[in-house]
Design an enzyme around this catalytic site. Structure first.
Site, PDB file in Angstrom:
ATOM      1  N   PHE A 199     -11.299   2.080   3.213  1.00  0.00           N
ATOM      2  CA  PHE A 199     -10.428   2.552   4.289  1.00  0.00           C
ATOM      3  C   PHE A 199     -11.263   3.314   5.315  1.00  0.00           C
ATOM      4  O   PHE A 199     -11.869   4.336   4.980  1.00  0.00           O
ATOM      5  CB  PHE A 199      -9.321   3.443   3.736  1.00  0.00           C
ATOM      6  CG  PHE A 199      -8.263   2.684   2.993  1.00  0.00           C
ATOM      7  CD1 PHE A 199      -7.140   2.211   3.655  1.00  0.00           C
ATOM      8  CD2 PHE A 199      -8.390   2.434   1.633  1.00  0.00           C
ATOM      9  CE1 PHE A 199      -6.164   1.497   2.973  1.00  0.00           C
ATOM     10  CE2 PHE A 199      -7.426   1.719   0.943  1.00  0.00           C
ATOM     11  CZ  PHE A 199      -6.306   1.246   1.612  1.00  0.00           C
TER      12      PHE A 199
ATOM     13  N   ASN B 177       0.864  -1.175   0.000  1.00  0.00           N
ATOM     14  CA  ASN B 177       0.000   0.000   0.000  1.00  0.00           C
ATOM     15  C   ASN B 177       0.902   1.226   0.000  1.00  0.00           C
ATOM     16  O   ASN B 177       1.345   1.672   1.060  1.00  0.00           O
ATOM     17  CB  ASN B 177      -0.905  -0.017   1.235  1.00  0.00           C
ATOM     18  CG  ASN B 177      -1.782   1.215   1.354  1.00  0.00           C
ATOM     19  OD1 ASN B 177      -1.815   2.063   0.461  1.00  0.00           O
ATOM     20  ND2 ASN B 177      -2.481   1.341   2.468  1.00  0.00           N
ATOM     21  N   PRO B 178       1.214   1.780  -1.179  1.00  0.00           N
ATOM     22  CA  PRO B 178       2.140   2.915  -1.224  1.00  0.00           C
ATOM     23  C   PRO B 178       1.522   4.165  -0.611  1.00  0.00           C
ATOM     24  O   PRO B 178       0.296   4.301  -0.564  1.00  0.00           O
ATOM     25  CB  PRO B 178       2.383   3.106  -2.726  1.00  0.00           C
ATOM     26  CG  PRO B 178       1.168   2.554  -3.382  1.00  0.00           C
ATOM     27  CD  PRO B 178       0.721   1.403  -2.513  1.00  0.00           C
TER      28      PRO B 178
ATOM     29  N   TYR C 103       0.121   7.901  -0.311  1.00  0.00           N
ATOM     30  CA  TYR C 103      -0.547   8.741  -1.304  1.00  0.00           C
ATOM     31  C   TYR C 103      -0.699  10.158  -0.777  1.00  0.00           C
ATOM     32  O   TYR C 103      -0.815  10.400   0.414  1.00  0.00           O
ATOM     33  CB  TYR C 103      -1.891   8.146  -1.734  1.00  0.00           C
ATOM     34  CG  TYR C 103      -3.015   8.239  -0.734  1.00  0.00           C
ATOM     35  CD1 TYR C 103      -3.889   9.324  -0.746  1.00  0.00           C
ATOM     36  CD2 TYR C 103      -3.225   7.233   0.198  1.00  0.00           C
ATOM     37  CE1 TYR C 103      -4.929   9.403   0.156  1.00  0.00           C
ATOM     38  CE2 TYR C 103      -4.272   7.305   1.112  1.00  0.00           C
ATOM     39  CZ  TYR C 103      -5.116   8.392   1.076  1.00  0.00           C
ATOM     40  OH  TYR C 103      -6.155   8.476   1.968  1.00  0.00           O
TER      41      TYR C 103
END
Length: 421
Positions: free
Chosen positions: A196, A105-106, A108
């Protein structure tokens, strides 16, 4: 592995300032189900922190892999002993080796000034990022750079699985990224939506394989047992075009009409700094002054000319000094009201600080009332919701250009006719 100089992070750097958001376990499990690597292969998690993806992959697929995690924040790096932890800026890191699988999950967010953007700690190296990545464009979101970097670190045939915001599917800032992905291999996109907690962000999982070509678009259904993928469409000749949830109904509607962008020149309003610098603009009402309008003045089918939401006033006749189209009655379409179409005809030709402004092209004759009614119709709202869901929080220029307008909804064209407002 060669390590670049590590960015010195402020001691009080919060996860938000680094773009970090915890991934729900059910999303991690779904992504791991899409991941694969040959036994003995190298598995990498960028921005790994405690390595939730490495841990989940190892639990699901076994121990016969080499696990590597990269993390820029020394306070967050906390991998188990069976994984190699590297303290580095992933975007500037050069390992000298390629990987069979990269998943995670990079971070952002847009890198910029602290007063405007949460990811401000990377501002010192933003110029290095821009030089390093061929897909960097406009106000590029950091996750786009992570995608490019990860693709470049894959072995031929290697697999990438990331969860990222859905914005890259349609925004112009990601046009180069979409083209890059189309050139480099096969892309599969799995729509998750707002998964999320406490984040108004629509997410997708991208599974990229560094071989083959084309795009597969998947919807998902969530249940107690997790996410079930449902194939929506396949595009074997995808070249990086925007990605939409097309249906037979949306295709028929678009075929039956002309794109709005073929009928109108689409212009942007002058921004606040331009108004504030103009000598005729005032911060108090006065004789001969009209409000500078904002998106809050735009309603479905009408314009509220009375309320002032901008705190600015100016003589109406001088608005054309900021944008020449302010002098002409014209169509206004919302940019700031979510992924829906809100349109009205500005018959008084007031100054605007926001929204899209549409001027008919030469040879286009209009019935403003019918056109506005069509753009605000439930049929149009359904069309936009179907195609773009909740990918972005606003209507974009590319979306607007493609809205279909049939002749019975307020226009016709002829070479001889002039504009008719």
């Amino acid at each position: 592995m060669g390590l670049p100089p590590l960015l010195s992070l402020p001691s009080n750097s919060a996860p938000r300032s680094l773009g970090r958001v915890e991934t729900p376990p059910e999303v991690v499990d779904f992504m791991v189900s899409l991941a694969e690597a040959p036994r003995g292969g190298r598995v990498l998690e960028p921005a790994c922190a405690h390595g939730p993806f490495l841990r989940a992959f190892r639990e699901a697929h076994g121990t016969a892999y080499r696990f590597v995690g990269v993390e820029i924040d020394p306070k967050a790096l906390d991998l188990p002993p069976w994984a190699e932890g590297i303290l580095a800026d992933f975007l500037l890191w050069e390992p000298g080796e390629a990987f069979d699988l990269i998943l995670g999950n990079p971070p952002y967010g847009i890198v910029g000034e602290a007063s405007k953007y949460p990811i401000h700690v990377f501002k010192a190296v933003k110029d290095l990022y821009k030089k390093a990545f061929s897909t960097w464009k406009g106000k590029y979101n950091l996750y786009g750079a992570f995608l490019e970097k990860a693709v470049r670190l894959l072995k031929p045939g290697g697999v990438l699985v990331f969860v990222v915001p859905a914005t890259w599917l349609v925004l112009e800032d990601f046009a180069l990224l979409r083209e890059f992905l189309a050139r480099e291999g096969k892309t599969s996109v799995y729509y998750l939506g707002e998964v999320f907690p406490q984040k108004k962000v629509s997410a997708v999982v991208i599974r990229f394989q560094k071989s083959g070509k084309g795009l597969s678009l998947w919807d998902t259904q969530e249940s107690e047992s997790g996410f079930t993928p449902i194939l929506w469409a396949e595009y074997p000749h995808w070249e990086g075009e925007i990605i939409r949830f097309e249906t037979e109904e949306t295709r028929k509607l678009e075929i039956s009409g002309m794109p709005l962008g073929d009928l109108f020149h689409i212009r942007f309003a002058a921004r606040s700094p331009e108004f504030k610098k103009h000598p005729a603009v005032r911060k108090e009402p006065g004789p001969g002054l009209v409000p500078v309008l904002t998106g809050r003045n735009l309603k479905p089918g009408w314009v509220d000319y009375e309320k002032n939401h901008s705190g600015l006033w100016m003589p109406k006749e001088r608005a054309k000094e900021l944008r020449d189209f302010y002098a002409t009655p014209h169509l206004v379409v919302a940019h700031t009201k979510g992924t829906r179409v809100v349109a009205a005809w500005d018959e008084r030709a007031y100054p605007w600080r926001e929204e899209f402004h549409l001027l008919p092209k030469e040879g286009v004759r209009l019935d403003p009332s019918s056109l506005v009614q069509w753009l605000n119709s439930e049929a149009m709202q359904k069309h936009v919701r179907t195609l773009y869901r909740d990918f972005v929080p606003h209507l974009t220029l590319r979306m607007l250009e493609r809205l279909p307008v049939r002749r019975e909804y307020g226009f016709h064209t002829s070479p001889e006719s002039a504009r008719n407002f």
